[in-house]
Design a protein around this motif. Structure first.
Motif, short mmCIF file in Angstrom:
data_model
loop_
_atom_site.label_atom_id
_atom_site.label_comp_id
_atom_site.label_asym_id
_atom_site.label_seq_id
_atom_site.Cartn_x
_atom_site.Cartn_y
_atom_site.Cartn_z
N ARG B 17 0.84 -1.19 0.00
CA ARG B 17 0.00 0.00 0.00
C ARG B 17 0.88 1.24 0.00
O ARG B 17 1.92 1.28 0.64
N PHE B 18 0.46 2.25 -0.72
CA PHE B 18 1.09 3.58 -0.60
C PHE B 18 0.02 4.50 -0.03
O PHE B 18 -0.87 4.90 -0.77
N GLY B 19 0.09 4.80 1.24
CA GLY B 19 -0.97 5.60 1.82
C GLY B 19 -2.30 4.89 1.60
O GLY B 19 -2.47 3.74 2.01
N GLY B 20 -3.21 5.52 0.91
CA GLY B 20 -4.50 4.90 0.70
C GLY B 20 -4.56 3.98 -0.51
O GLY B 20 -5.53 3.26 -0.70
N VAL B 21 -3.52 4.01 -1.34
CA VAL B 21 -3.58 3.25 -2.59
C VAL B 21 -3.09 1.82 -2.37
O VAL B 21 -1.97 1.59 -1.92
N GLN B 22 -3.93 0.86 -2.66
CA GLN B 22 -3.51 -0.53 -2.60
C GLN B 22 -2.89 -0.85 -3.95
O GLN B 22 -3.56 -1.23 -4.90
N PRO B 42 -2.86 -2.26 -17.68
CA PRO B 42 -2.98 -0.84 -18.05
C PRO B 42 -2.12 0.05 -17.14
O PRO B 42 -1.56 -0.43 -16.17
N ASN B 43 -2.09 1.33 -17.46
CA ASN B 43 -1.32 2.28 -16.65
C ASN B 43 -1.74 2.24 -15.20
O ASN B 43 -2.93 2.19 -14.89
N GLY B 44 -0.75 2.26 -14.32
CA GLY B 44 -1.06 2.30 -12.90
C GLY B 44 -1.54 0.98 -12.34
O GLY B 44 -2.02 0.91 -11.22
N ALA B 45 -1.37 -0.10 -13.11
CA ALA B 45 -1.85 -1.40 -12.65
C ALA B 45 -0.99 -1.95 -11.53
O ALA B 45 -1.43 -2.79 -10.75
N GLY B 46 0.25 -1.49 -11.45
CA GLY B 46 1.13 -1.99 -10.39
C GLY B 46 2.31 -2.81 -10.91
O GLY B 46 3.00 -3.45 -10.12
N LYS B 47 2.57 -2.73 -12.21
CA LYS B 47 3.64 -3.54 -12.79
C LYS B 47 5.02 -3.12 -12.26
O LYS B 47 5.80 -3.95 -11.80
N SER B 48 5.29 -1.81 -12.34
CA SER B 48 6.59 -1.35 -11.85
C SER B 48 6.73 -1.59 -10.37
O SER B 48 7.81 -1.93 -9.87
N THR B 49 5.62 -1.42 -9.65
CA THR B 49 5.65 -1.67 -8.22
C THR B 49 6.03 -3.12 -7.94
O THR B 49 6.80 -3.42 -7.04
N MET B 50 5.50 -4.01 -8.76
CA MET B 50 5.83 -5.43 -8.61
C MET B 50 7.33 -5.65 -8.82
O MET B 50 7.98 -6.36 -8.04
N PHE B 89 15.05 0.26 -15.09
CA PHE B 89 14.07 1.16 -14.50
C PHE B 89 13.28 1.85 -15.61
O PHE B 89 13.83 2.23 -16.64
N GLN B 90 12.00 2.02 -15.32
CA GLN B 90 11.13 2.66 -16.31
C GLN B 90 11.56 4.12 -16.53
O GLN B 90 11.69 4.57 -17.65
N GLY B 91 11.79 4.85 -15.42
CA GLY B 91 12.39 6.18 -15.53
C GLY B 91 13.88 5.96 -15.40
O GLY B 91 14.36 5.67 -14.31
N GLU B 222 5.73 -4.77 -20.19
CA GLU B 222 5.63 -4.08 -21.47
C GLU B 222 4.23 -3.55 -21.74
O GLU B 222 3.24 -4.13 -21.33
N HIS B 223 4.20 -2.42 -22.45
CA HIS B 223 2.94 -1.93 -22.97
C HIS B 223 2.71 -2.43 -24.39
O HIS B 223 1.58 -2.48 -24.87
N ASP B 224 3.82 -2.77 -25.06
CA ASP B 224 3.74 -3.20 -26.46
C ASP B 224 3.26 -4.66 -26.49
O ASP B 224 4.04 -5.60 -26.36
N1 LIG Z 1 6.14 5.61 -4.47
C1 LIG Z 1 4.81 5.66 -4.61
N2 LIG Z 1 4.06 6.38 -3.76
C2 LIG Z 1 2.73 6.43 -3.88
N3 LIG Z 1 2.04 5.80 -4.83
C3 LIG Z 1 2.72 5.07 -5.73
C4 LIG Z 1 4.14 4.96 -5.66
N4 LIG Z 1 4.55 4.16 -6.68
C5 LIG Z 1 3.44 3.80 -7.32
N5 LIG Z 1 2.34 4.33 -6.78
C6 LIG Z 1 0.96 4.11 -7.19
O1 LIG Z 1 0.78 2.73 -7.30
C7 LIG Z 1 0.04 2.41 -8.45
C8 LIG Z 1 0.82 1.46 -9.35
O2 LIG Z 1 1.90 2.16 -9.94
P1 LIG Z 1 2.93 1.49 -10.94
O3 LIG Z 1 3.95 2.49 -11.26
O4 LIG Z 1 3.38 0.21 -10.37
O5 LIG Z 1 2.05 1.19 -12.21
P2 LIG Z 1 2.50 0.61 -13.60
O6 LIG Z 1 1.65 -0.57 -13.84
O7 LIG Z 1 3.94 0.42 -13.66
O8 LIG Z 1 2.04 1.77 -14.58
P3 LIG Z 1 2.74 2.33 -15.91
O9 LIG Z 1 2.25 1.49 -17.00
O10 LIG Z 1 2.24 3.72 -16.00
O11 LIG Z 1 4.20 2.23 -15.71
C9 LIG Z 1 -0.32 3.71 -9.13
O12 LIG Z 1 -1.60 4.09 -8.70
C10 LIG Z 1 0.69 4.68 -8.56
O13 LIG Z 1 0.17 5.97 -8.50
#
Ligand SMILES: Nc1ncnc2c1ncn2[C@@H]1O[C@H](COP(=O)(O)OP(=O)(O)OP(=O)(O)O)[C@@H](O)[C@H]1O
Ligand SMILES: [Mg+2]
Lengths: 672, 268
Positions: B17-22, B42-50, B89-91, B222-224
């Motif tokens: 969780r990040f604050g309120g975001v699961q 899709p965007n924001g699905a949590g891939k990079s977080t994983m 890293f994505q960025g 990947e998005h592609d």
């Molecule tokens: N450090 C952080 N602090 C707060 N929220 C975060 C943080 N990192 C990610 N999030 C939130 O967690 C969710 C998942 O983000 P993530 O970057 O994993 O998505 P993603 O699938 O990689 O998206 P994208 O395709 O845009 O790269 C998003 O809602 C994002 O705003």
């Protein structure tokens, strides 16, 4: 007991107000006010000028105090915000700290230039001579204590009210996290930030006025107040107003109550109380570093590093330096260097040659910034203390029977080495405390450490030899004595070049590449497997050792180990100068070390005594100039020479500049 | 599917969780050596977080990560690197002061030292601080680095700094760093963003070759989708932090849940 608590509350109330000012301004602008001491010093001098009947205008003290706190303070804050503070928000932490230290140095210099630099020891605050006004439970409370405590309470309540009950408070707290919230509430964020600087400066001035009777008027006098309020700020993690307020208050109370329990002399008696701000910080850091959220090593946000002003200047510089043409210019530099080095002892007399030799010694101390700041990216304000501790250790083994030999038998060269090792070990310990958290914590912890060394170590008679310094000597090597200035010149030059060579090869080695990575991106470094903490700690300790050796070189030339040349107030000037020159450039640091010594010497030859602080003012101003030029002066000069060389070689210096990826980035993150 | 090699990567019930975001909710996945495992959504699905949780740059609130039989869920990124993990890293996380080639050489050295346990144990690191113990850059290292860069199409840019690269090139350099470490487990976060069709195909071929020939475990975010469905052996699909489906590329192409997630329609 109770009377000590009351005295403690009065002291703590001052600390607490000052801490509150630090936190308020940090919250609004994300700039930590290292110049708060300078602001308070300036305002206190204004008060002294207005109210003193002998040397000033002799106005009523209450009127003077009101004018200073209610008008001069806010105006000073607004003015500084307008010319400088408002422009710092987005700079890198190192640049911000350097600029603020530059401001501190400049403010103190300006104050002494305007009002004269004779310290004034007996100054009454607005209250005048303290007298007992009432007693509770047999404890006398003076009018001064009473007024301080009441004022702090009013300031605290006012702060509480503003933060919690008004729109401005919402915005102040909101603008910490996002500009968006400010936009939503419709308040101009600039206005809010400017007003917090006005208020913060006024509160800092208020605390300064009230502490006056205790410390008098001298540039270093407010250091305790500032260190204690910084301890409060650290306890509040820079943003929590109430933790900062009560943390600082508690510090004051503990400091006074301890008087009851401590012996009146001995190490514990004299050293513990001035060390309290540092110890409070250590406690806070130890507790907070368990919580991974604030640990710098586990930075959670992945930020691309290519966009800030520092990186942009750096990549312009690197583009010039990476141009395939014109690399021969370094040979011109080496030739000039050799000619100058050989020429100096021939052309100049013993006085100036000796001065330049000491300049080499200072250069060695300054080279420690290349390790600590240039390589490891650590903001250290205690390099001067490491130098001083090295001096003390070296002189101590020479003047006492120790494991290294009986009194007077330890060779000076060995003693210098011991000085370096001792400084390195102490550096490692300080590093363990200041490195686990972010860059600002390191800056503040090293600041407090420098103050601790000033007050708890330098003042001890076995080190200071009752103020006159322990005798120290010149080294001998292979039967050579470095007893004349000209001989010592070559000794100092040799040590300096050896250390430069070590630093040069360090940068070329894997270690150098690793540190470049650690500075640019923690997550990159961590996922490549580099142990960031150990690497930085190692370099921090090495830097302390180099500073220690440099210090002993100064002492060796002067034949006396005089720790008072290595106090925190001077250390701030060093830091400002080193960072302004460019901490990753050895030429810059050498220039820094030389100017530090030569400029005051030259100025005192040609300018009246009254302007003695002019060089210091200039040092402060160059540090402030980093707002425009965050990589420092020296890289810019270097690039100019290289451009010329490239042109002479028929190359082109067209610099397309860094590819601006802002648009690309936002497209990608907006989703394709 | 359930054979566990020493470089099989598994995530079990990872939540963060990040604050309120699961950002992740009880996500489990598995990646086998020699295969490319896709992670899409899709965007924001949590891939990079994983990828952050797997590589240790983020710490999950629940669940754990296994490398082979070893749980690494609470260890540092450094420890995981020493167990053979590397990531992009994505960025892009690049170093302005280093040239493209220096990035690759450093990654190569890091990979070697980290596997020998050197950079991780403190004592050795301090020895390595002494300049005379560490080497300058050798001809062989330069040749290796240049070969890798040429293969990725960064050959012309090897003396440039990262600030002179386009975003696509920066992503490629991220991949080059990852490859240069010679890791056994590689996590790639959108390596193809900013590349054109032929560059993407080239990259896809390289990744496939790497997985097959050197038996590397690859997780590809990947998005592609064309690339993912073209080269992956197995695909996991995330949406709003939930694992909504997994299977072969063909299955995922046909999956209703996946289509819904990508088209943004709400499923009953
Ligand atoms: N450090 C952080 N602090 C707060 N929220 C975060 C943080 N990192 C990610 N999030 C939130 O967690 C969710 C998942 O983000 P993530 O970057 O994993 O998505 P993603 O699938 O990689 O998206 P994208 O395709 O845009 O790269 C998003 O809602 C994002 O705003
Ligand atoms: Mg992502």
């Amino acid at each position: 007991m109770l009377s000590f608590v009351i005295a403690g509350l009065a002291v703590g109330a001052l600390y607490a107000m000052s801490a509150m000012a630090l936190v308020i301004t940090y919250n609004a602008s994300r700039v930590f006010n290292f110049a708060q001491g300078g602001m308070a010093f300036f305002l206190a001098y204004c008060f002294f000028f207005l109210s003193n009947p002998d040397t000033g205008l002799g106005w009523n003290t209450w009127l003077s105090a009101a004018l200073v706190v209610l008008i001069a303070g806010p105006l000073l804050g607004l003015f500084l915000w307008w010319i400088l503070l408002g422009k710092l928000g987005n700079l890198a932490p190192l640049t911000k700290v350097a600029v603020m230290i530059g401001l501190q140095v400049a403010l103190v210099a300006v104050t002494t230039l305007i009002f004269g630099h004779e310290p004034v020891y007996l100054v009454y605050g607005p209250v005048g001579e303290p007298s007992v006004i009432f007693s509770v439970f047999d404890v006398n409370v003076s009018n001064e204590q009473f007024i301080i405590i009441v004022t702090a309470a009013i300031v605290a309540l006012g702060g509480y009210w503003v933060l919690n009950k008004t729109m401005a408070g919402l915005v102040t707290r909101g603008s910490v996290d996002s500009e968006l919230m400010t936009v939503l509430t419709g308040t101009n964020p600039k206005f809010v930030i400017a007003s917090t600087w006005a208020i913060g400066t006024a509160v800092a001035g208020l605390a300064g006025l009230m502490v006056l009777p205790k410390v008098g008027l001298s540039p270093g006098g407010f250091a305790n107040l500032i260190a204690a309020s910084m301890a409060g700020a650290v306890i509040g993690k820079f943003t929590n107003l109430w933790r900062a307020f009560f943390g600082a208050l508690l510090l004051g109370v503990v400091q006074e109550v301890l008087v009851l329990y401590l012996p009146s002399d001995g190490l514990l008696g004299t050293a513990l109380r001035p060390s309290l701000p540092f110890l409070f910080m250590v406690g806070a850091v130890l507790i907070y570093s368990r919580n991974k959220d604030v640990r710098a090593d586990t930075q959670k946000v992945e930020v691309a590093s290519v966009n800030n002003a520092y990186e942009v200047s750096l990549s312009h510089y690197l583009n010039v330096m990476r141009n395939p043409k014109g690399h021969w210019d370094r040979w011109v530099g080496y030739v000039v260097l050799v000619v100058v080095m050989v020429g100096i002892p021939v052309i100049f007399n013993d006085y100036w040659t000796g001065l330049i030799a000491v300049g080499f010694a200072y250069t060695v101390v300054f080279l420690s910034y290349r390790l600590v700041t240039g390589e490891a990216g650590i903001i250290s304000l205690s390099q001067i203390s490491f130098a001083g501790l090295g001096v003390i250790a070296a002189a101590y083994v020479v003047n006492n029977d120790t494991v290294f030999g009986a009194k007077g038998t330890v060779p000076i060269l060995l003693a210098m080495l011991i000085g370096g090792v001792v400084a390195g070990v102490i550096g490692a310990i300080v590093g363990m405390i200041c490195l686990p958290l972010g860059p600002l914590y390191a800056a503040i912890v090293t600041f407090a450490f420098a103050l601790l060394v000033d007050q708890a170590v330098y003042t001890r008679d076995e080190f200071s030899n009752y103020g006159s310094g322990l005798p120290f000597g010149r080294p001998t090597l292979f039967g050579m004595d470095f007893d004349t200035p000209k001989k010592y010149y070559w000794f100092a030059a040799a040590i300096m070049f050896i250390i430069m060579f070590i630093l040069w090869s360090l940068r070329r080695s894997t270690t150098g590449l690793v540190f470049a990575t650690i500075r640019a991106s923690r997550v990159r470094a961590a996922t490549l497997g580099f142990d960031i903490f150990i690497a930085r700690l190692g370099v921090f300790a090495l830097g302390a050792a180099v500073a220690g050796i440099g210090g002993t070189m100064v002492a060796s030339f002067q034949l006396v180990a005089f720790p008072n040349g290595f106090i925190m107030v001077i250390g701030l000037v060093w830091f400002a100068l080193a960072v302004a020159q460019g901490t990753s450039s050895m030429g810059g640091l050498a220039a820094g070390g030389m100017t530090l010594l030569l400029m005051p010497a030259i100025f005192s030859e040609f300018l009246p005594e009254r302007l003695a602080d002019l060089p210091v003012l200039l040092f402060g101003l160059v540090a402030i100039n980093m707002v425009k030029d965050p990589i420092g002066i020296q890289p810019g000069v270097r690039a100019q020479f290289r451009r010329l060389a490239i042109k002479l070689s028929g190359g082109s210096t067209h610099d397309p500049g860094p590819v601006d990826d802002d648009n690309v980035n936002s497209k990608v993150s907006a989703g394709v | 599917m359930s054979t566990i090699n020493s470089t099989t990567l598994r995530a079990e019930g990872v939540s963060i969780r990040f604050g309120g975001v699961q950002a992740l909710n009880k996500v489990s996945l598995e990646a086998q050596p020699g295969q490319i495992t896709g992670l899409i959504g899709p965007n924001g699905a949590g891939k990079s977080t994983m990828l952050g949780c797997i590589s240790g740059t983020l710490e999950q609130n629940e669940g754990t990560i296994f490398v082979g039989e070893t749980s690494v869920g609470k260890t540092t990124p450094q420890k995981r690197a020493s167990m053979g993990m590397a990531r992009t890293f994505q960025g892009p996380q690049l170093v302005t002061e280093l040239t493209v080639r220096e990035h690759v050489i450093l990654a190569d050295r890091a990979g070697k030292q980290v596997r020998a346990g050197k950079l991780v144990t403190s004592l050795n690191f301090i020895v390595a601080l002494i300049p005379f113990f560490s080497r300058g850059i050798s001809k062989a290292e330069i040749a290796n680095a240049d070969a890798l860069l040429n293969e990725l199409g960064l050959g012309k840019d090897k003396d440039k700094g990262p600030s002179d690269l386009t975003l696509g090139q920066r992503r490629l350099l991220e991949v080059a760093i990852c490859l240069a470490t010679n890791a056994k487990i590689m996590l790639l976060d959108e390596p193809s963003a900013g590349l054109d069709r032929s560059e993407t195909e080239n990259l896809g071929q390289m990744i496939t070759k790497l997985a097959r020939e050197r038996n590397i475990t690859i997780v590809l975010v990947e998005h592609d989708l064309e690339l993912v469905f073209g080269i992956c052996d197995r695909v996991f699909v995330l949406d709003f932090g939930q694992l909504i489906d997994s299977g072969t590329p063909a299955e995922m192409r046909a999956s209703k849940a996946v289509q819904a997630a990508y088209l943004g329609t709400v499923e009953d």
